[in-house]
Write a protein that holds these residues in place. Structure first.
Motif, PDB file in Angstrom:
ATOM      1  N   THR A  24     -61.595   2.682  54.248  1.00 26.68           N
ATOM      2  CA  THR A  24     -61.851   4.337  54.666  1.00 26.68           C
ATOM      3  C   THR A  24     -63.329   4.338  54.520  1.00 26.68           C
ATOM      4  O   THR A  24     -63.737   4.365  53.447  1.00 26.68           O
ATOM      5  N   PRO A  25     -64.079   4.791  55.458  1.00 24.67           N
ATOM      6  CA  PRO A  25     -65.316   5.083  55.401  1.00 24.67           C
ATOM      7  C   PRO A  25     -65.613   6.093  54.464  1.00 24.67           C
ATOM      8  O   PRO A  25     -64.896   7.239  54.176  1.00 24.67           O
ATOM      9  N   GLN A  26     -66.859   6.056  53.868  1.00 26.77           N
ATOM     10  CA  GLN A  26     -67.183   7.067  52.994  1.00 26.77           C
ATOM     11  C   GLN A  26     -67.573   8.311  53.633  1.00 26.77           C
ATOM     12  O   GLN A  26     -68.426   8.351  54.600  1.00 26.77           O
ATOM     13  N   ALA A  56     -67.200  16.533  59.052  1.00 26.62           N
ATOM     14  CA  ALA A  56     -67.147  15.662  60.402  1.00 26.62           C
ATOM     15  C   ALA A  56     -66.524  14.378  59.805  1.00 26.62           C
ATOM     16  O   ALA A  56     -65.600  13.794  60.404  1.00 26.62           O
ATOM     17  N   SER A  57     -66.678  13.860  58.506  1.00 20.66           N
ATOM     18  CA  SER A  57     -66.416  12.677  58.095  1.00 20.66           C
ATOM     19  C   SER A  57     -65.001  12.659  57.642  1.00 20.66           C
ATOM     20  O   SER A  57     -64.072  11.829  57.752  1.00 20.66           O
ATOM     21  N   GLU A  66     -71.858   4.051  52.863  1.00 22.88           N
ATOM     22  CA  GLU A  66     -71.011   2.946  52.309  1.00 22.88           C
ATOM     23  C   GLU A  66     -72.111   1.902  51.983  1.00 22.88           C
ATOM     24  O   GLU A  66     -71.660   0.973  50.937  1.00 22.88           O
ATOM     25  N   PHE A  67     -72.992   1.435  52.569  1.00 19.23           N
ATOM     26  CA  PHE A  67     -73.781   0.525  52.248  1.00 19.23           C
ATOM     27  C   PHE A  67     -74.478   0.687  50.618  1.00 19.23           C
ATOM     28  O   PHE A  67     -74.738  -0.192  49.861  1.00 19.23           O
ATOM     29  N   VAL A  68     -74.560   1.937  50.308  1.00 15.34           N
ATOM     30  CA  VAL A  68     -75.217   2.206  49.260  1.00 15.34           C
ATOM     31  C   VAL A  68     -73.927   2.083  48.165  1.00 15.34           C
ATOM     32  O   VAL A  68     -74.191   1.295  46.827  1.00 15.34           O
ATOM     33  N   LEU A  83     -74.905   7.510  59.399  1.00 20.70           N
ATOM     34  CA  LEU A  83     -75.155   8.120  58.302  1.00 20.70           C
ATOM     35  C   LEU A  83     -74.030   7.584  57.023  1.00 20.70           C
ATOM     36  O   LEU A  83     -74.143   7.412  56.044  1.00 20.70           O
ATOM     37  N   SER A  84     -72.776   7.872  57.582  1.00 17.97           N
ATOM     38  CA  SER A  84     -71.523   7.644  56.776  1.00 17.97           C
ATOM     39  C   SER A  84     -71.582   5.798  56.453  1.00 17.97           C
ATOM     40  O   SER A  84     -71.482   5.587  55.418  1.00 17.97           O
TER      41      SER A  84
END
Length: 421
Positions: free
Chosen positions: A54-56, A39-40, A285-287, A280-281
């Motif tokens: 670009t999101p993880q 999905a990501s 990204e936060f991590v 969740l993505s």
């Protein structure tokens, strides 16, 4: 006719499709990690248009969650994040009842005009919404409060929600007696914290009493009120009223102020619908952006002191040096919906601005702090002004929970207005 879309529109469509793709895949597959990843990744080619960010892709799922005692943990890219405990240890109800009225009673202040609740309001998750808190001599409530002759407190009011878990680590280990308190970690335990504002000149004490006099004066006042003698006997089995018991009672009430059922907590406990694929993505990204290096554990704080070089609040008579070296404690990231403005000096009123502060943080904005004195971990953070900060905020929104005690007592034993308001 050719239709051109803005960068913002492309980003919104991409994120929407990621979310919808996750729903479709959820119906067809029982492999959450593959589903989330697909999905990501599906629209990754579209996302570089989002200001080069670009999101993880999501590389974890609920099957990776490990239960440790009463909390749930998951490892993401080498960093462990955890839910809050599902249950809190019970607190004696009689002591809580006493602590709550003490918390709201202005009789604890030198001029009988300020209570603990004056700067810790329920609708603000027990903060006050001000850049710098206003105690003695102030008039008004919350953001409408105006300072009196004594002026403002030098720092932003910290929230009290979940402070019973201050110091907790990723495995749920913590010690009530060692729990760090205040922006500079100068005291440990809620019991000691509860007494400090009573002694502070600008918060509650005022001009009428010296720091070493106000405690005895407050105890004298409480002993003169029949209802308080009864409440202390119900809580402690004796009519003896002491500062130690006063601190214990207020701390008992503060320990009931919990909000441990956020969307993130529910997802960690197995509710698959509690968080979207986008959120969740954003968690990943936060991590990977480095935020979780300091904002870790169930409270999303390492409870350590760090030098960030934040500018002082305006109007201070002298620089606020925090622990003495301009270091301040990592705040929790829970309840941010309620607790603006952010940082120890209320530097930012918008959450997005608070996150973007960390972009290219190699220079101090505080003339008292040299660039070389900044916490070295700041240099390891990812860029935040390329759309990443706004994306991370999507995860931070999952840490809010409105399910905490917001009931204001109609009266207090002294007969004074609850909260001094």
């Amino acid at each position: 006719m050719r239709i051109e879309y803005s960068t913002a529109a492309i980003c919104q469509v991409a994120l929407y499709c990621i979310s919808k793709s996750g729903i479709a895949l959820r119906e067809r597959s029982r492999a959450p990690r593959l589903r989330a990843w697909a999905a990501s990744v599906l629209l990754l080619p579209l996302l570089p248009a989002c200001e080069n960010f670009t999101p993880q892709p999501v590389n974890f799922g609920q099957e990776d969650i490990i239960t440790v005692g009463d909390l749930h943990t998951i490892e993401i890219d080498g960093r462990v994040v955890s839910s809050l405990p599902a249950n809190a240890q019970p607190v004696d109800s009689a002591t809580v009842a006493l602590g709550k009225v003490l918390f709201w009673d202005p009789i604890l202040s030198g001029d009988r005009d300020v209570a603990c609740a004056t700067c810790h309001l329920p609708d603000k998750a027990y903060t006050d919404g001000l850049v710098q808190s206003i105690g003695v001599g102030g008039v008004g409530v919350g953001v409408d409060r105006v300072a009196g002759a004594i002026g403002t407190v030098k720092r932003n009011s910290q929230g009290l929600i979940n402070t019973r878990w201050n110091g907790i680590n990723e495995l749920g280990v913590f010690d009530d007696l060692e729990a760090p308190m205040f922006w500079d970690n100068r005291l440990q335990s809620l019991e000691l914290q509860a007494l400090e504002p009573i002694r502070d000149h600008k918060e509650m004490r005022g001009d009428r009493f010296a720091r070493d006099e106000i405690g005895a004066e407050v105890i004298r006042r409480l002993r003169a009120i029949d209802d308080y003698r009864i409440l202390f006997e119900q809580a402690f089995g004796t009519t003896e009223i002491t500062l130690s018991k006063l601190g214990q009672a207020i701390a008992a009430f503060e320990k009931t102020l919990i909000a441990n059922n956020s969307a993130f907590d529910r997802w960690m406990r197995g509710d698959q619908a509690a968080m979207t694929e986008t959120q969740l993505s954003a968690l990943r990204e936060f991590v990977v952006s480095g935020c979780a290096d300091c904002h870790s554990g169930p409270m999303f704080s390492d409870f350590q002191l760090h030098v960030l070089g934040v500018a002082d609040a305006p109007g201070l008579p002298e620089p606020d040096s925090g622990d003495g070296a301009f270091a301040f404690r990592t705040p929790t990231l829970r309840q941010l919906q309620f607790t603006a403005p952010y940082f120890h000096n209320g530097r930012f009123t918008r959450l997005i601005d608070a996150v973007e502060f960390y972009d290219d943080r190699t220079r101090s904005e505080n003339p008292q702090v040299a660039d070389s004195a900044l916490d070295p971990e700041l240099r390891d953070l990812a860029e935040m002004d390329d759309g990443r900060a706004e994306f991370i905020v999507r995860f931070l929104e999952t840490l809010n929970d409105e399910g905490f005690d917001q009931v204001i007592p109609l009266s207090v034993p002294s007969g004074l207005p609850p909260g001094g308001l």
